[in-house]
Motif scaffolding. Structure first.
Motif, PDB file in Angstrom:
ATOM      1  N   SER A 298       7.240  22.192   2.994  1.00 49.67           N
ATOM      2  CA  SER A 298       6.558  23.486   2.923  1.00 49.67           C
ATOM      3  C   SER A 298       7.525  24.662   2.883  1.00 49.67           C
ATOM      4  CB  SER A 298       5.594  23.637   4.110  1.00 49.67           C
ATOM      5  OG  SER A 298       4.874  24.839   4.035  1.00 49.67           O
ATOM      6  N   SER A 299       8.273  24.863   3.970  1.00 50.74           N
ATOM      7  CA  SER A 299       9.064  26.087   4.111  1.00 50.74           C
ATOM      8  C   SER A 299      10.075  26.273   2.990  1.00 50.74           C
ATOM      9  CB  SER A 299       9.781  26.094   5.464  1.00 50.74           C
ATOM     10  OG  SER A 299       8.868  25.930   6.517  1.00 50.74           O
ATOM     11  N   ASN A 300      10.804  25.223   2.635  1.00 52.76           N
ATOM     12  CA  ASN A 300      11.813  25.351   1.578  1.00 52.76           C
ATOM     13  C   ASN A 300      11.185  25.606   0.218  1.00 52.76           C
ATOM     14  OD1 ASN A 300      13.791  24.913   3.472  1.00 52.76           O
ATOM     15  ND2 ASN A 300      14.241  22.819   2.863  1.00 52.76           N
ATOM     16  N   HIS A 301      10.013  25.044  -0.017  1.00 51.49           N
ATOM     17  CA  HIS A 301       9.310  25.295  -1.272  1.00 51.49           C
ATOM     18  C   HIS A 301       8.957  26.778  -1.388  1.00 51.49           C
ATOM     19  CE1 HIS A 301       8.356  20.888  -2.000  1.00 51.49           C
ATOM     20  NE2 HIS A 301       8.651  20.893  -0.703  1.00 51.49           N
ATOM     21  N   ALA A 302       8.474  27.358  -0.284  1.00 53.22           N
ATOM     22  CA  ALA A 302       8.139  28.786  -0.286  1.00 53.22           C
ATOM     23  C   ALA A 302       9.386  29.631  -0.517  1.00 53.22           C
ATOM     24  CB  ALA A 302       7.479  29.161   1.040  1.00 53.22           C
ATOM     25  N   ARG A 303      10.480  29.250   0.114  1.00 51.15           N
ATOM     26  CA  ARG A 303      11.723  30.030   0.006  1.00 51.15           C
ATOM     27  C   ARG A 303      12.310  29.955  -1.400  1.00 51.15           C
ATOM     28  NH1 ARG A 303      17.142  28.652   0.770  1.00 51.15           N
ATOM     29  NH2 ARG A 303      16.545  26.530   1.315  1.00 51.15           N
ATOM     30  N   LEU A 304      12.392  28.749  -1.956  1.00 49.35           N
ATOM     31  CA  LEU A 304      13.034  28.592  -3.254  1.00 49.35           C
ATOM     32  C   LEU A 304      12.198  29.160  -4.397  1.00 49.35           C
ATOM     33  CD1 LEU A 304      14.602  25.023  -3.098  1.00 49.35           C
ATOM     34  CD2 LEU A 304      15.748  27.216  -2.902  1.00 49.35           C
ATOM     35  N   TYR A 305      10.880  29.114  -4.249  1.00 51.16           N
ATOM     36  CA  TYR A 305      10.033  29.516  -5.369  1.00 51.16           C
ATOM     37  C   TYR A 305       9.331  30.853  -5.149  1.00 51.16           C
ATOM     38  CZ  TYR A 305      11.027  24.873  -7.134  1.00 51.16           C
ATOM     39  OH  TYR A 305      11.679  23.747  -7.597  1.00 51.16           O
ATOM     40  N   GLY A 306       9.808  31.635  -4.179  1.00 49.07           N
ATOM     41  CA  GLY A 306       9.363  33.011  -4.070  1.00 49.07           C
ATOM     42  C   GLY A 306       7.957  33.203  -3.543  1.00 49.07           C
ATOM     43  N   LEU A 307       7.491  32.302  -2.673  1.00 46.24           N
ATOM     44  CA  LEU A 307       6.169  32.429  -2.050  1.00 46.24           C
ATOM     45  C   LEU A 307       6.336  33.106  -0.697  1.00 46.24           C
ATOM     46  CD1 LEU A 307       4.969  28.855  -3.008  1.00 46.24           C
ATOM     47  CD2 LEU A 307       3.986  30.978  -3.890  1.00 46.24           C
ATOM     48  N   ALA A 308       6.424  34.425  -0.722  1.00 42.94           N
ATOM     49  CA  ALA A 308       6.879  35.179   0.443  1.00 42.94           C
ATOM     50  C   ALA A 308       5.945  35.075   1.642  1.00 42.94           C
ATOM     51  CB  ALA A 308       7.085  36.644   0.068  1.00 42.94           C
TER      52      ALA A 308
END
Length: 464
Positions: free
Chosen positions: A373-383
């Motif tokens: 979850s967290s890394n996906h949000a960080r890498l793909y700009g899901l702030a």
């Protein structure tokens, strides 16, 4: 007053895991602590683990798959399966069909998705053309509109780009602040091996794996990283299947390359031997890169445990097995080349990793939350996604760590008619999921109306 108070769970936050209460208001997380503030609804979560809602950043939904071939999931069925498996956001790929421009393809995908999604969605782009309109107009405009990641292929007829074309695409990413994703397999090497197999009369499903051996992926991984170093851009190598390719990623990082790595459940639970099952059963396991051997399981686990992998995704790409528009396509039984490529997995991704990783002591709860979850949000700009913290979207999944289930097709919600993990036993299963504070899954089943939205994303470059 809070809308909802989730009381008594073990809560996995960026600061660690703690027993506390979670307060939800107006779709956001408004409170974390031991107090019991007033709430319209109080949910007793004692004995459960609260995780950030899963983000599966590698799924294929309603994607063109060739003449007469139909993907098994539309946005309604795929996102039902996603929330049933504890996910609150999925990132499908947008592939232009025929002569469609990228902008036309995005508009078509919005039409497919709007009003049909149980979870939030955001589209990656697939760049298969490098003409002046695509690179000079459509791609920059779509990046500016929040489509800040796109995928290029080094294999598949009609999709594979040359090295020069990849560099041209990477140049746009550099200028516009987007993240490039690469499917790394050497198309010429695959065609050489496929042609040799055809001359020798080999057409069974297992030859899909034998004509895509580890060196095919290892070489392309090295080349993709090298091209990214030349273009000076970050990139993600998707669905890494083996230790040799992972070692190329480590070497690239040691040189200073900004390269991220993703793997999937099939590379820690399935093997190439599954493609060698009797009759046509091996077709159920045809995906690319193919599953390897048990020795490579250990290498992939080492990458997960040591933090080499930032992302654990499903590469959900579902087809129906008993269907001439699916795996049993015309000519598929005569040659593996005609078997549609991909397997379902969006619903089973999280339980498999939780059981094999957390329950078996390979990874911590915090590591599980990061790579799902967290890394996906960080890498793909899901702030606003990917973490249980005040101010973030109230996307939360409650897990019962003691619940043991056997994966069965009959219990799943995807559009495919089979699961590659039939009979696979897992311990730990998501039992309730909140999307922006609203319950979208309860007791393993989707509930309520489709609440999913399309998410515009920020430039990953600001978050890397």
């Amino acid at each position: 007053m809070l809308d909802t108070l989730i009381a008594g769970a073990r809560v996995v936050t960026p600061a660690g895991t703690t027993a506390c209460n979670i307060g939800l208001r107006s779709g956001r997380i408004a409170f974390l602590g031991e107090d019991v503030p007033a709430a319209a609804e109080i949910i007793d979560a004692a004995g459960l683990i609260a995780m950030p809602g899963g983000i599966d950043s590698h799924v294929h939904i309603s994607q063109p798959s060739g003449p007469g071939i139909e993907m098994a999931d539309d946005f309604a069925s795929a996102t039902r399966a996603a929330v049933a498996g504890g996910n609150t956001t999925v990132l499908p790929f947008c592939l232009p069909e025929g002569d469609q421009t990228l902008r036309e393809a995005v508009a078509a995908y919005h039409a497919k998705a709007d009003g049909n999604c149980m979870c939030d969605v955001s589209f990656h782009l697939i760049v298969k053309d490098t003409d002046p309109v695509t690179l000079g107009q459509d791609l920059p405009a779509l990046i500016a509109a929040g489509h800040t990641s796109f995928k290029v292929f080094m294999t598949y007829e009609g999709l594979a780009l040359t090295d020069r074309e990849i560099l041209d695409v990477m140049s746009v990413a550099k200028e516009q602040g987007a993240l490039v994703m690469v499917h790394a397999e050497n198309e010429d090497a695959i065609e050489f091996l496929r042609d040799r197999a055809a001359r020798e009369g080999e057409g069974a499903p297992v030859w899909h794996a034998r004509t895509r051996p580890v060196p095919v992926e290892r070489e392309a991984t090295h080349r993709a990283i090298t091209l990214a170093e030349i273009a000076d851009v970050p990139l993600t190598i998707v669905h890494v299947s083996n230790g040799e390719s992972l070692e190329e990623i480590r070497r690239g990082r040691a040189r200073g390359a900004k390269v991220f790595a993703e793997t999937c459940p099939q590379y820690i639970t399935l093997t190439a031997e599954d493609l060698d099952r009797a009759g046509f059963e091996g077709a159920k396991y045809v995906c690319s890169p193919p599953p390897r051997d048990r020795g490579n399981w250990a290498d992939i686990w080492a990458g997960i445990e040591q933090g080499t992998f930032e992302l654990f995704s499903s590469d959900h790409c579902p087809f129906r097995f008993a269907d001439t528009a699916g795996k049993d396509a015309p000519g598929a039984r005569a040659s593996f080349r005609n078997i549609p490529n991909g397997i379902p997995g969006v619903e089973t991704r999280l339980p498999i990793l939780f059981s094999e990783g957390v329950i078996k002591g390979r990874i911590s709860l915090e590591r599980f939350a990061a790579i799902t979850s967290s890394n996906h949000a960080r890498l793909y700009g899901l702030a606003t996604k990917g973490a249980i913290m005040v101010g973030k979207d109230a996307d939360i999944t409650l897990w019962d760590p003691s619940l043991t289930r056997t994966i069965r097709q009959a219990d799943l919600h995807h559009g495919s008619d089979y699961t590659p993990w039939e009979g696979f036993e897992v311990t730990g299963w998501p039992v309730r999921t909140f999307l922006r504070g609203q319950t979208v899954m309860l007791g393993g089943d989707p509930v309520g109306a489709p609440l999913g939205r399309h998410l515009e994303r920020t430039s990953p470059e600001t978050l890397l």
